[in-house]
Motif scaffolding. Structure first.
Motif, PDB file in Angstrom:
ATOM      1  N   VAL A 119       6.737  32.356 -11.801  1.00 15.81           N
ATOM      2  CA  VAL A 119       5.370  32.431 -11.298  1.00 15.81           C
ATOM      3  C   VAL A 119       5.262  33.625 -10.362  1.00 15.81           C
ATOM      4  O   VAL A 119       5.989  33.723  -9.380  1.00 15.81           O
ATOM      5  N   ALA A 121       2.938  34.543  -7.967  1.00 15.59           N
ATOM      6  CA  ALA A 121       1.809  33.954  -7.244  1.00 15.59           C
ATOM      7  C   ALA A 121       0.806  34.996  -6.725  1.00 15.59           C
ATOM      8  O   ALA A 121      -0.401  34.795  -6.877  1.00 15.59           O
ATOM      9  N   ARG A 123      -0.224  37.670  -7.950  1.00 19.60           N
ATOM     10  CA  ARG A 123      -1.036  38.182  -9.054  1.00 19.60           C
ATOM     11  C   ARG A 123      -1.601  37.072  -9.935  1.00 19.60           C
ATOM     12  O   ARG A 123      -2.245  37.336 -10.930  1.00 19.60           O
ATOM     13  N   ASN A 124      -1.307  35.810  -9.581  1.00 18.24           N
ATOM     14  CA  ASN A 124      -1.744  34.635 -10.341  1.00 18.24           C
ATOM     15  C   ASN A 124      -1.397  34.794 -11.826  1.00 18.24           C
ATOM     16  O   ASN A 124      -2.236  34.666 -12.713  1.00 18.24           O
ATOM     17  N   THR A 125      -0.115  35.099 -12.068  1.00 18.64           N
ATOM     18  CA  THR A 125       0.373  35.403 -13.410  1.00 18.64           C
ATOM     19  C   THR A 125       1.628  34.599 -13.715  1.00 18.64           C
ATOM     20  O   THR A 125       2.484  34.416 -12.856  1.00 18.64           O
ATOM     21  N   ASP A 150      -6.773  33.285 -14.818  1.00 21.80           N
ATOM     22  CA  ASP A 150      -8.009  33.558 -14.091  1.00 21.80           C
ATOM     23  C   ASP A 150      -7.841  33.145 -12.629  1.00 21.80           C
ATOM     24  O   ASP A 150      -7.353  32.060 -12.327  1.00 21.80           O
ATOM     25  N   ARG A 151      -8.294  33.992 -11.710  1.00 22.46           N
ATOM     26  CA  ARG A 151      -8.166  33.723 -10.261  1.00 22.46           C
ATOM     27  C   ARG A 151      -8.896  32.444  -9.858  1.00 22.46           C
ATOM     28  O   ARG A 151      -8.579  31.850  -8.848  1.00 22.46           O
ATOM     29  N   PRO A 154      -6.121  28.740  -9.576  1.00 22.56           N
ATOM     30  CA  PRO A 154      -4.862  29.092  -8.921  1.00 22.56           C
ATOM     31  C   PRO A 154      -3.692  28.294  -9.510  1.00 22.56           C
ATOM     32  O   PRO A 154      -3.840  27.127  -9.874  1.00 22.56           O
ATOM     33  N   ILE A 155      -2.548  28.941  -9.621  1.00 25.89           N
ATOM     34  CA  ILE A 155      -1.345  28.296 -10.152  1.00 25.89           C
ATOM     35  C   ILE A 155      -0.763  27.392  -9.060  1.00 25.89           C
ATOM     36  O   ILE A 155      -0.407  27.879  -7.992  1.00 25.89           O
TER      37      ILE A 155
END
Length: 159
Positions: A119, A121, A123-125, A150-151, A154-155
């Motif tokens: 993760v 975090a 870059r939310n990727t 997508d922002r 959130p992960i």
């Protein structure tokens, strides 16, 4: 004797369960074999078990011939990966910063194809890495892909 059998059977069942998660998309023959199946490149899809809406496509070599037909051949330690959002992303719970999400046997002993999710975090990727755990000339072959989320979603991370 029974404990020894169960101890040996556990990893085998785990390998079979990990292999059952793959869905074969297709294959292409790369070299004709007179006896047994041809050498191939196989493409398989793996749905991320903790992230609904993300699928990873892995291509890798499958050795043919007599040994390949009997499941005794050692496949090459090379694979390529591409993971994509294929539907709405939903997390089934908080994710660890790094986690092995798929593993499949590539030879009768020692070599496994692994896919690890990381993760990113800030870059939310979601970043996916595939590699073989058997070293080849000092370092394993590997391939990397990333799925931006997508922002607005959130992960969730495990503490």
């Amino acid at each position: 004797m029974g404990k020894l059998f169960l101890t040996a059977l556990g990893p085998l069942l785990g390998a079979l369960a990990a292999g059952a998660q793959a869905q074969k998309i297709g294959d292409v023959s790369t070299a004709f074999q007179w006896i047994g199946p041809n050498h191939k490149i196989v493409v398989e899809a793996y749905d991320d078990p903790l992230v609904a809406g993300v699928t990873c496509y892995v291509s890798r070599a499958r050795t043919g011939g007599i040994k390949g037909g009997l499941g005794l051949a050692e496949d090459r330690a090379e694979a390529s990966i591409a993971c994509r959002q294929v539907g709405p992303v939903q997390f089934k719970g908080p994710l660890p910063k790094e986690d092995e999400v798929f593993s499949e046997r590539m030879s009768i002993l020692f070599k496994r194809l692994r896919v690890v999710r990381m993760v990113d975090a800030p870059r939310n990727t979601l970043v996916y890495l595939t590699y073989s755990d058997k070293l080849v000339e000092g370092s394993p072959q590997n391939s990397l892909t990333a799925v931006p989320i997508d922002r607005a979603v959130p992960i969730p991370l495990k503490p």
